[in-house]
Scaffold this active site. Structure first.
Site, PDB file in Angstrom:
ATOM      1  N   ASN A 135       0.878  -1.177   0.000  1.00 51.49           N
ATOM      2  CA  ASN A 135       0.000   0.000   0.000  1.00 51.49           C
ATOM      3  C   ASN A 135       0.911   1.222   0.000  1.00 51.49           C
ATOM      4  OD1 ASN A 135      -1.810   2.040   0.545  1.00 51.49           O
ATOM      5  ND2 ASN A 135      -2.310   1.357   2.625  1.00 51.49           N
ATOM      6  N   TRP A 136       1.049   1.825  -1.184  1.00 51.53           N
ATOM      7  CA  TRP A 136       1.994   2.950  -1.293  1.00 51.53           C
ATOM      8  C   TRP A 136       1.503   4.199  -0.569  1.00 51.53           C
ATOM      9  CZ3 TRP A 136       3.780   3.019  -7.178  1.00 51.53           C
ATOM     10  CH2 TRP A 136       4.467   1.821  -7.448  1.00 51.53           C
ATOM     11  N   LYS A 137       0.212   4.254  -0.292  1.00 55.69           N
ATOM     12  CA  LYS A 137      -0.393   5.458   0.313  1.00 55.69           C
ATOM     13  C   LYS A 137      -0.105   6.683  -0.559  1.00 55.69           C
ATOM     14  CE  LYS A 137      -0.220   3.224   4.770  1.00 55.69           C
ATOM     15  NZ  LYS A 137      -0.137   3.313   6.228  1.00 55.69           N
ATOM     16  N   HIS A 194      -9.562   1.175   4.868  1.00 52.46           N
ATOM     17  CA  HIS A 194      -8.319   1.464   5.589  1.00 52.46           C
ATOM     18  C   HIS A 194      -8.596   2.465   6.716  1.00 52.46           C
ATOM     19  CE1 HIS A 194      -4.251   2.649   6.539  1.00 52.46           C
ATOM     20  NE2 HIS A 194      -3.851   1.559   5.916  1.00 52.46           N
ATOM     21  N   GLU A 244      -6.978   4.866   7.818  1.00 53.54           N
ATOM     22  CA  GLU A 244      -6.715   6.278   7.484  1.00 53.54           C
ATOM     23  C   GLU A 244      -7.904   6.889   6.751  1.00 53.54           C
ATOM     24  OE1 GLU A 244      -2.938   5.606   5.523  1.00 53.54           O
ATOM     25  OE2 GLU A 244      -2.074   5.024   7.452  1.00 53.54           O
ATOM     26  N   GLU A 304      -5.531  -4.836  10.548  1.00 53.78           N
ATOM     27  CA  GLU A 304      -4.494  -3.835  10.777  1.00 53.78           C
ATOM     28  C   GLU A 304      -4.777  -3.071  12.066  1.00 53.78           C
ATOM     29  OE1 GLU A 304      -2.490  -2.729   6.790  1.00 53.78           O
ATOM     30  OE2 GLU A 304      -4.174  -1.390   7.085  1.00 53.78           O
ATOM     31  N   GLY A 317       2.468   2.179  10.831  1.00 49.04           N
ATOM     32  CA  GLY A 317       3.464   3.243  10.673  1.00 49.04           C
ATOM     33  C   GLY A 317       4.150   3.639  11.972  1.00 49.04           C
ATOM     34  N   SER A 350       3.357  -2.143  10.456  1.00 49.57           N
ATOM     35  CA  SER A 350       4.798  -2.252  10.697  1.00 49.57           C
ATOM     36  C   SER A 350       5.356  -3.641  10.411  1.00 49.57           C
ATOM     37  CB  SER A 350       5.144  -1.818  12.129  1.00 49.57           C
ATOM     38  OG  SER A 350       4.769  -0.473  12.336  1.00 49.57           O
ATOM     39  N   GLY A 407       2.757  -1.141   4.267  1.00 50.01           N
ATOM     40  CA  GLY A 407       2.837   0.280   3.929  1.00 50.01           C
ATOM     41  C   GLY A 407       4.284   0.681   3.684  1.00 50.01           C
ATOM     42  N   GLY A 408       4.922   1.222   4.709  1.00 49.29           N
ATOM     43  CA  GLY A 408       6.278   1.765   4.602  1.00 49.29           C
ATOM     44  C   GLY A 408       7.268   0.857   3.887  1.00 49.29           C
TER      45      GLY A 408
HETATM   46  P1  PGA Z   1       2.765   0.228   7.658  1.00 54.40           P
HETATM   47  O1  PGA Z   1       1.292   0.453   7.054  1.00 54.40           O
HETATM   48  O2  PGA Z   1       3.278  -1.068   7.084  1.00 54.40           O
HETATM   49  O3  PGA Z   1       3.558   1.422   7.215  1.00 54.40           O
HETATM   50  O4  PGA Z   1       2.610   0.147   9.149  1.00 54.40           O
HETATM   51  C1  PGA Z   1       0.417  -0.622   6.838  1.00 54.40           C
HETATM   52  C2  PGA Z   1      -0.867  -0.112   6.248  1.00 54.40           C
HETATM   53  O5  PGA Z   1      -1.362   0.950   6.667  1.00 54.40           O
HETATM   54  O6  PGA Z   1      -1.441  -0.742   5.335  1.00 54.40           O
END
Ligand code: PGA
Length: 252
Positions: free
Chosen positions: A9-11, A96, A98, A168, A174, A214, A235-236
């Site tokens: 997930n590049w966000k 998600h 967010e 999640e 993150g 994470s 994500g990251g």
């Molecule tokens: P993260 O994000 O791996 O940076 O913790 C995961 C996500 O939000 O899908």
């Protein structure tokens, strides 16, 4: 046997050129050293058409990070499920945390998005998970169950086959603070039980449930070794080909 998946997930990261370069690099390394699991990269809307064109879809599937809750028309700035599908991609992330938190996406809005995504032939990475406050109050099971009931449990079993669940915990996204493998397994098993109660044992057995928060190459092997953890939503660590490949290699 249910599918194992590592999804990125590049966000809101990478401009168009950077995103194309990352997809190209990933396509090269995974063509040279084939993964033992499904791989999905979910990118911002503007990257989708180009990325979907350049990757080998027998190795890498492509997804959007969102789609509209309306079919079409006067909704300035929105991107419909049909438009997403027309780029050549296969997946969309919905639910998600967010999006729920910063863009006020309610269970009803998400339900509408889920229905439109499925109607347009997309598979869904549907995210659920509790906040730190909810975890401290031991409400994680109730939260996950309610999020499933609110937006995907109205589907038929046939439709539900297109849902991948991503657990999640918000406190792990993150933050560098991963759920322990045992903590994650406990709630994954509970989520699978919710699916079994709703759709029966076979559907539950066939449902892919990813862990996100994470997740990185160093903790992926322990997480993915758990019986109810079928991969990760990353994500990251999906923003560099080597890091992402390190997680994919946890299935080797
Ligand atoms: P993260 O994000 O791996 O940076 O913790 C995961 C996500 O939000 O899908």
């Amino acid at each position: 046997m249910r599918k194992k998946i590592v999804a990125g997930n590049w966000k809101m990261n990478k401009n168009l050129q950077e995103g194309i370069a990352l997809a190209q690099e990933l396509n090269e390394v995974l063509t040279a050293d084939k993964p033992n699991c499904g791989v999905v990269i979910c990118t911002p809307f503007i990257h989708l058409a180009k990325v979907a064109e350049l990757v080998d879809h027998s190795i890498i599937n492509v997804g959007a990070e969102n789609c509209a809750d309306k079919e079409k028309g006067a909704y300035t700035g929105e991107v419909s499920a049909e438009m997403v599908k027309s780029t050549g991609c296969e997946y969309v992330i919905l639910g998600h945390s967010e999006r729920r938190e910063y863009y006020h996406e309610t269970p009803e809005i998400l339900k509408a998005k889920v229905d439109l995504a499925l109607a347009n032939g997309l598979k869904i990475l549907f995210c659920i998970g509790e906040s730190l406050e909810q975890r401290e109050a031991n409400e994680q099971e109730a939260v996950c169950k309610a999020e499933l009931e609110g937006s995907v449990f109205h589907l038929s079993a046939e439709q539900f086959a297109n849902i991948v669940i991503a657990y999640e915990p918000i406190w792990a996204i993150g933050t560098g603070k991963t759920a322990t493998a045992d903590q994650a397994e406990e709630i994954h098993a509970y989520i699978r039980k919710c699916v079994a109660d709703k759709y029966g044992a076979q559907v539950a057995e066939d449902t892919t449930i990813l862990y996100g928060g994470s997740c990185k190459a160093s903790n992926a092997p322990e997480l993915f070794a758990k019986p109810d953890i079928d991969g990760g939503l990353i994500g990251g660590a999906s923003l560099k080909a080597a890091d992402f490949k390190g997680i994919i290699d946890a299935f080797k």
